[in-house]
Design a protein around this motif. Structure first.
Motif, PDB file in Angstrom:
ATOM      1  N   THR A   1       0.805  -1.221   0.000  1.00  0.00           N
ATOM      2  CA  THR A   1       0.000   0.000   0.000  1.00  0.00           C
ATOM      3  C   THR A   1       0.839   1.273   0.000  1.00  0.00           C
ATOM      4  O   THR A   1       0.271   2.369  -0.089  1.00  0.00           O
ATOM      5  CB  THR A   1      -0.951   0.026   1.215  1.00  0.00           C
ATOM      6  OG1 THR A   1      -0.182  -0.106   2.423  1.00  0.00           O
ATOM      7  CG2 THR A   1      -1.960  -1.106   1.120  1.00  0.00           C
ATOM      8  N   THR A   2       2.143   1.161   0.093  1.00  0.00           N
ATOM      9  CA  THR A   2       2.999   2.360   0.035  1.00  0.00           C
ATOM     10  C   THR A   2       3.832   2.400  -1.241  1.00  0.00           C
ATOM     11  O   THR A   2       4.806   3.154  -1.323  1.00  0.00           O
ATOM     12  CB  THR A   2       3.925   2.448   1.258  1.00  0.00           C
ATOM     13  OG1 THR A   2       4.747   1.270   1.331  1.00  0.00           O
ATOM     14  CG2 THR A   2       3.129   2.597   2.547  1.00  0.00           C
TER      15      THR A   2
ATOM     16  N   SER B   1     -11.989   4.580  -2.900  1.00  0.00           N
ATOM     17  CA  SER B   1     -11.062   4.993  -3.948  1.00  0.00           C
ATOM     18  C   SER B   1     -11.759   5.894  -4.954  1.00  0.00           C
ATOM     19  O   SER B   1     -11.193   6.899  -5.414  1.00  0.00           O
ATOM     20  CB  SER B   1     -10.485   3.758  -4.660  1.00  0.00           C
ATOM     21  OG  SER B   1      -9.732   2.966  -3.774  1.00  0.00           O
TER      22      SER B   1
ATOM     23  N   VAL C   1      -0.993  12.783  -0.074  1.00  0.00           N
ATOM     24  CA  VAL C   1      -1.159  11.886   1.068  1.00  0.00           C
ATOM     25  C   VAL C   1      -1.993  12.554   2.150  1.00  0.00           C
ATOM     26  O   VAL C   1      -2.909  11.943   2.724  1.00  0.00           O
ATOM     27  CB  VAL C   1       0.207  11.437   1.606  1.00  0.00           C
ATOM     28  CG1 VAL C   1       0.042  10.617   2.885  1.00  0.00           C
ATOM     29  CG2 VAL C   1       0.944  10.619   0.547  1.00  0.00           C
TER      30      VAL C   1
ATOM     31  N   GLU D   1      -5.624  12.761   0.885  1.00  0.00           N
ATOM     32  CA  GLU D   1      -6.284  11.457   0.962  1.00  0.00           C
ATOM     33  C   GLU D   1      -6.735  11.165   2.396  1.00  0.00           C
ATOM     34  O   GLU D   1      -7.882  10.754   2.616  1.00  0.00           O
ATOM     35  CB  GLU D   1      -5.319  10.379   0.476  1.00  0.00           C
ATOM     36  CG  GLU D   1      -5.832   8.956   0.566  1.00  0.00           C
ATOM     37  CD  GLU D   1      -4.751   7.963   0.178  1.00  0.00           C
ATOM     38  OE1 GLU D   1      -4.509   7.808  -1.039  1.00  0.00           O
ATOM     39  OE2 GLU D   1      -4.133   7.361   1.075  1.00  0.00           O
TER      40      GLU D   1
ATOM     41  N   ARG E   1      -4.380   3.513  -3.330  1.00  0.00           N
ATOM     42  CA  ARG E   1      -4.022   4.787  -2.731  1.00  0.00           C
ATOM     43  C   ARG E   1      -3.412   5.691  -3.807  1.00  0.00           C
ATOM     44  O   ARG E   1      -2.889   5.223  -4.818  1.00  0.00           O
ATOM     45  CB  ARG E   1      -3.066   4.579  -1.567  1.00  0.00           C
ATOM     46  CG  ARG E   1      -3.717   3.804  -0.403  1.00  0.00           C
ATOM     47  CD  ARG E   1      -2.875   3.840   0.859  1.00  0.00           C
ATOM     48  NE  ARG E   1      -2.551   5.211   1.207  1.00  0.00           N
ATOM     49  CZ  ARG E   1      -1.307   5.709   1.205  1.00  0.00           C
ATOM     50  NH1 ARG E   1      -0.265   4.946   0.884  1.00  0.00           N
ATOM     51  NH2 ARG E   1      -1.085   6.974   1.515  1.00  0.00           N
TER      52      ARG E   1
END
Length: 688
Positions: free
Chosen positions: A249-250, A557, A576, A579, A597
């Motif tokens: 996820t990063t 999303s 970031v 979000e 993401r």
């Protein structure tokens, strides 16, 4: 030796079906080939624009559609290779070409003399005696010009072209950064303790991944979805699940050369400037202007119709997961790396169903037979493998597609396995689009890409039910390209409005779950026995299990996509931080996570096709759920009359029909949302 004879891309492609000469192409061939194709295309357009003959449909609109075929051929090869079988050398060429390709596209649509002819015809289009498809082509081409800046003044056009060139460069870098993070990650599992909880099929895939990477005495989990999701589902090592989940996820969110945070922020800022030149307040308004939805309020209305009941369903799911946790002697908060693991335990108890008992009945080869069989029963086409034809990778299979009278209707490439040189996800694309000009049929060449974890040598590749659904989904896109039956390339196949393009793919998924399809094709890879009725029943009973979780992940999303593309400030925010703030604003439940993401959201930033458009899967699901009900109403999933309408109005019509009218012609009326809510198990809790 001339450039044409030394560069295979500039020579005649003396290959079966006009496939690219894959074995002769090198990265250094592309730049000179593109330069030559750009020049040829510009000359063709100049000739149309400077014609002494008064503009008419044939010498201007149809001629524009025919122009640039050499460039289209090159595009089809290059961008398929950069997605499916890239290399450092090819990536360098991709970066080098990003700006020139964008500049060429701007030059096409800002060609003043050419647009003057098209604009004049557009103004009197209903008085030209054109048929419906010709009018549609003229309208679509005119709109393409307008949306690409044809009506801007010279100064604005110059800046617009600069903005688009920079966006192209950044989008290329964004995609390459994601691939770098994906291909560079390896979670090594060296001991039995590391492998705790993993069933044999997950271990086999991880061992093969290690072998493929030259790693001895270990298993490897990559960031391919076909590796990471099973690992998160079955590994009882919570610490390793957390490590793998955070790596997944990063992606794109690490300091250094592959950091996508400043890349995405600059793309968003440039998109804001782009649409301001068009007079739009934000990118979402511009993006949605040419969709079925039409405006942001229609998208928000649909997303909230599922967001609210999905949150209620998720709360009920969390209660079940907490109870399971307690039975396992665990009391910690359920985090995003725990949900799949605990949910699988609940599924096993509630439905007597686990992945390890399902996958043996879904070997890849059998599922490929299933999609081919469904296509034949519905549409009368056959897929004939051509094993003698070698393309860009040994794993890729090539098929002739033949119609009811055995005529060749297209060529299909099936590229099913994950590898480090291939981007993640699953997609369909084309090497050549279907069209007809002057009585000459141009047959489509279509490719499906998946990223399944390949079985060990001599062992089958076993799919999860979700994997099999992905296979059917992408094949539905493939059929959209293969069954296209229009005259003009601009209207061909998947060249439709973006919230219609997922309908042919998503409706085809429905046949996988049909009991007669499962009984025929879902057979145990060792015994050949058909899937037991009891297991089919358990799969059906579990169809809506964990649907709140899946719906929240997708809808979050889509909501974040709409929110960030609705911003009106000149400078885009930190992605970031934005979000996180947006998820808090909409009440994102804890421990769930998003499908994508922003730092690795390739739908949004590896190009603009799905920017302010990730909602389209849900929009198409409304259409597909309602549309598939037509077969239920006919009492037969292969009803011939319903299948004929599906082919005629959905799969074959391309963009020759307005999509709302196309759906109505197939269904007999417009769509309603109830079928989608019922399919997701959300109807009872939906707001009025």
């Amino acid at each position: 030796m001339t450039l044409a004879t030394s560069n295979p891309l500039l020579a005649t492609w003396d290959t079966p079906y006009g496939l690219p000469p894959f074995d002769r192409v090198k990265p250094e061939h592309f730049k000179p080939a593109f330069d030559a194709a750009f020049a040829e295309h510009r000359a063709e357009l100049d000739a149309i624009a400077s014609s002494p003959q008064p503009a008419d449909f044939d010498n201007t609109v149809a001629a524009f559609d025919r122009a640039g075929r050499a460039l289209a051929r090159l595009d089809g090869l290059f961008y398929n290779l950069t997605s499916s079988e890239t290399s450092p050398a090819l990536q360098a060429v991709e970066r080098e070409l990003a700006a020139p390709v964008a500049a060429h596209n701007s030059a096409i649509y800002m060609h003043a003399a050419l647009f003057k002819r098209i604009d004049g015809l557009h103004g009197k289009r209903h008085a030209l005696g054109l048929n419906a498809e010709q009018v549609r082509l003229l309208e679509r081409i005119h709109l393409d010009f307008v949306r690409a800046g044809a009506k801007l003044d010279a100064k604005a056009q110059a800046r617009y072209a600069q903005v688009m060139e920079r966006q192209a460069q950044l989008s290329t870098t964004f995609a390459q950064n994601v691939l770098a993070d994906e291909s560079g990650y390896r979670l090594l599992l060296r001991t039995e303790e590391d492998l705790a909880g993993l069933p044999d099929f997950v271990r086999a895939a991880a061992r093969q991944a290690a072998v493929d990477r030259g790693i001895a005495d270990a298993h490897v989990i990559t960031l391919s979805r076909s590796h990471i999701v099973p690992f998160l589902t079955f590994s009882s090592r919570r610490d390793l699940r957390e490590q793998a989940y955070k790596a997944w996820t990063t992606r794109g969110e690490h300091d250094g050369e592959h950091d996508n945070r400043p890349i995405a922020r600059e793309i968003l800022t440039l998109r804001r400037e782009q649409v301001r030149l068009h007079g739009y307040a934000n990118y979402a308004d511009y993006g949605l202007a040419d969709t079925m939805a039409g405006k942001a309020s229609a998208v928000s209305d649909l997303l909230m119709k599922v967001w609210v009941p999905a949150k209620k369903a998720l709360a009920e799911e969390r209660t079940a997961l907490k109870a399971m946790q307690l039975s396992l002697g665990e009391s910690h908060e359920i985090e995003a790396w725990d949900w799949r693991y605990v949910a699988e335990k609940v599924r096993q108890v509630r439905y007597d169903l686990d992945e390890a008992s399902v996958k043996p009945y879904f070997p890849l080869d059998r599922m490929v037979e299933a999609v081919f069989d469904c296509a034949q029963r519905l549409f009368g086409i056959r897929f004939v493998e051509q094993p003698q034809i070698k393309v860009y990778h040994p794993d890729v299979k090539v098929y002739e597609v033949r119609g009811a009278s055995d005529q060749l209707v297209g060529v299909f490439l099936h590229d099913n396995f994950a590898r480090p040189s291939k981007r993640s996800g699953a997609w369909m694309s084309s090497y050549r689009l279907q069209s007809r000009h002057g009585g000459q049929d141009v047959l489509p060449i279509v490719v499906n890409n998946n990223n399944f974890a390949k079985g060990a040598p001599g062992q089958p590749t076993l799919l999860s039910f979700d994997d099999a659904r992905t296979l059917f989904h992408e094949f539905g896109h493939g059929l959209h390209g293969l069954l296209s039956n229009v005259s003009f390339e601009r209207l061909s196949g998947t060249n439709v409005l973006r919230d219609f393009v997922e309908l042919p793919s998503q409706i085809f998924e429905n046949w996988l779950a049909e009991p007669e399809v499962l009984k025929k094709h879902a057979r145990h890879y060792q015994s050949g026995e058909p899937i037991p009725d009891a297991l089919v029943k358990r799969l059906e009973d579990a169809r809506n299990f964990n649907q709140g979780y899946e719906t929240i992940r997708y809808t979050a999303s889509a909501l974040v996509d709409m929110a960030i593309h609705s911003q009106e400030a000149a400078e885009a925010p930190d992605i970031v931080a934005f979000e996180a703030a947006e998820l808090e604003r909409i009440g994102m439940p804890r421990g769930v996570g998003m499908n994508h993401r922003l730092p690795h959201f390739q739908h949004l930033f590896s190009g603009s096709s799905y920017a302010a458009g990730y909602y389209v899967y849900l929009w198409a699901e409304v259409l597909d759920a309602d549309g598939y009900d037509a077969f239920a109403e006919a009492g037969n999933p292969f009803d011939a009359q319903t299948a004929h309408r599906l082919r005629q109005f959905i799969y074959s019509s391309g963009n020759s029909l307005e999509p709302g009218k196309a759906f109505e012609a197939f269904r007999g009326r417009g769509p309603t949302v109830q079928a989608m809510l019922r399919k997701r198990g959300l109807l009872e809790t939906a707001p009025g």
